[in-house]
Design a protein around this motif. Structure first.
Motif, PDB file in Angstrom:
ATOM      1  N   GLY A 107       0.811  -1.219   0.000  1.00  0.00           N
ATOM      2  CA  GLY A 107       0.000   0.000   0.000  1.00  0.00           C
ATOM      3  C   GLY A 107       0.838   1.260   0.000  1.00  0.00           C
ATOM      4  O   GLY A 107       0.375   2.326  -0.412  1.00  0.00           O
ATOM      5  N   ASN A 108       2.076   1.140   0.480  1.00  0.00           N
ATOM      6  CA  ASN A 108       2.996   2.282   0.449  1.00  0.00           C
ATOM      7  C   ASN A 108       4.419   1.766   0.251  1.00  0.00           C
ATOM      8  O   ASN A 108       4.669   0.556   0.302  1.00  0.00           O
ATOM      9  N   GLN A 109       5.328   2.698   0.064  1.00  0.00           N
ATOM     10  CA  GLN A 109       6.710   2.328  -0.267  1.00  0.00           C
ATOM     11  C   GLN A 109       7.394   1.547   0.851  1.00  0.00           C
ATOM     12  O   GLN A 109       8.072   0.551   0.602  1.00  0.00           O
ATOM     13  N   SER A 110       7.196   1.984   2.095  1.00  0.00           N
ATOM     14  CA  SER A 110       7.851   1.321   3.234  1.00  0.00           C
ATOM     15  C   SER A 110       7.380  -0.121   3.388  1.00  0.00           C
ATOM     16  O   SER A 110       8.191  -1.031   3.619  1.00  0.00           O
ATOM     17  N   TYR A 178      11.649   1.866  -6.755  1.00  0.00           N
ATOM     18  CA  TYR A 178      10.197   1.717  -6.622  1.00  0.00           C
ATOM     19  C   TYR A 178       9.471   2.360  -7.796  1.00  0.00           C
ATOM     20  O   TYR A 178      10.030   3.179  -8.532  1.00  0.00           O
ATOM     21  N   THR A 180       5.178   3.650  -8.714  1.00  0.00           N
ATOM     22  CA  THR A 180       3.778   3.742  -8.306  1.00  0.00           C
ATOM     23  C   THR A 180       2.913   3.122  -9.401  1.00  0.00           C
ATOM     24  O   THR A 180       3.028   3.478 -10.572  1.00  0.00           O
ATOM     25  N   LYS A 184      -2.389   3.009  -7.472  1.00  0.00           N
ATOM     26  CA  LYS A 184      -1.760   3.783  -6.384  1.00  0.00           C
ATOM     27  C   LYS A 184      -0.938   2.927  -5.410  1.00  0.00           C
ATOM     28  O   LYS A 184      -0.321   3.464  -4.479  1.00  0.00           O
ATOM     29  N   ASN A 185      -0.953   1.618  -5.593  1.00  0.00           N
ATOM     30  CA  ASN A 185      -0.052   0.789  -4.791  1.00  0.00           C
ATOM     31  C   ASN A 185       1.384   1.022  -5.268  1.00  0.00           C
ATOM     32  O   ASN A 185       1.608   1.604  -6.339  1.00  0.00           O
ATOM     33  N   VAL A 186       2.335   0.571  -4.475  1.00  0.00           N
ATOM     34  CA  VAL A 186       3.742   0.790  -4.814  1.00  0.00           C
ATOM     35  C   VAL A 186       4.452  -0.553  -4.950  1.00  0.00           C
ATOM     36  O   VAL A 186       4.311  -1.435  -4.096  1.00  0.00           O
TER      37      VAL A 186
END
Length: 227
Positions: A107-110, A178, A180, A184-186
């Motif tokens: 859901g995000n980069q981390s 990375y 996107t 919108k997921n990464v």
């Protein structure tokens, strides 16, 4: 007069000795420089190949939309370092590093980076398990260990992937990029490295603990193999 002749002879001897030593040092120095030149040529060849392959892969990833996180080296430079690590050998001609890569979507980069790194670590553990199994099996084949003990030892090693994974210390991050996705997921791609010697030693120690929990005698058999 005799004293003067003795001193002259001594001086001549010392001078001859110094000349011989200097000649030997020069020969040694030349041989050393020749060796260093060969090493430099080898390093340059490997580096040249690494740079070429890294740039090719960097262009491919950039076309896919991958970017470098803030604070990280440029994509091409990261890949160059990873390729160079893969080309490094120890004095016996074996790879110096275990290298593993993985991609993950989050859901995000981390979150994606963490998933990708964990997956790469599992890959590393599998590589280490395979290598250590080969080393131990080769030693067992040359040892007078009983068939039952050898089978038990091999069984523990064969099921040691999770144990080895848990013992992995600080891996070296080589690549992290990375992109996107449309939803919108990464997606993150990572490559990590680990010293082969350190990894093998840690793996054998972890396997010994497992063996000791089952049978101290089996643990002693592993010690007997010279690990």
């Amino acid at each position: 007069m005799k004293k003067s002749l003795f001193i002259s002879a001594l001086v001549a001897f010392v001078m001859m000795f110094c000349v011989n030593v200097n000649a030997q040092e020069k020969a040694t120095g030349k041989a050393y420089e020749d060796l260093k030149k060969q090493e430099k040529v080898l390093d340059k060849d490997l580096q040249k190949k690494a740079i070429k392959e890294a740039r090719k892969e960097a262009k491919k990833l950039e076309k896919e939309g991958f970017k470098t996180p803030v604070g990280k080296l440029p994509l091409a430079k990261q890949l160059e370092t990873a390729w160079e690590k893969q080309a490094e050998l120890d004095t016996e001609g074996n790879p110096y590093w275990y290298i593993a890569s993985s991609r993950a979507v989050g859901g995000n980069q981390s979150a994606a980076a963490l998933q990708a790194t964990n997956a790469a670590k599992i890959d590393l553990a599998g590589q280490i398990q395979t290598k250590v199994s080969q080393l131990i099996e080769a030693k067992v084949a040359n040892d007078d260990m009983g068939q039952e003990e050898a089978a038990s030892l091999s069984s523990v090693v064969a099921s040691s992937k999770s144990v080895i994974s848990a013992t992995l210390g600080r891996t070296i991050p080589l690549v992290e990029v990375y992109k996107t996705l449309p939803n919108k997921n990464v997606e993150v791609m990572v490559t990590i490295g680990y010293s082969m010697q350190s990894a093998n030693q840690a793996a054998v120690q972890a396997i010994r603990k497992e063996l000791a929990a089952k049978s101290e005698e089996l643990a002693k058999q592993l010690d007997k193999l010279g690990y």
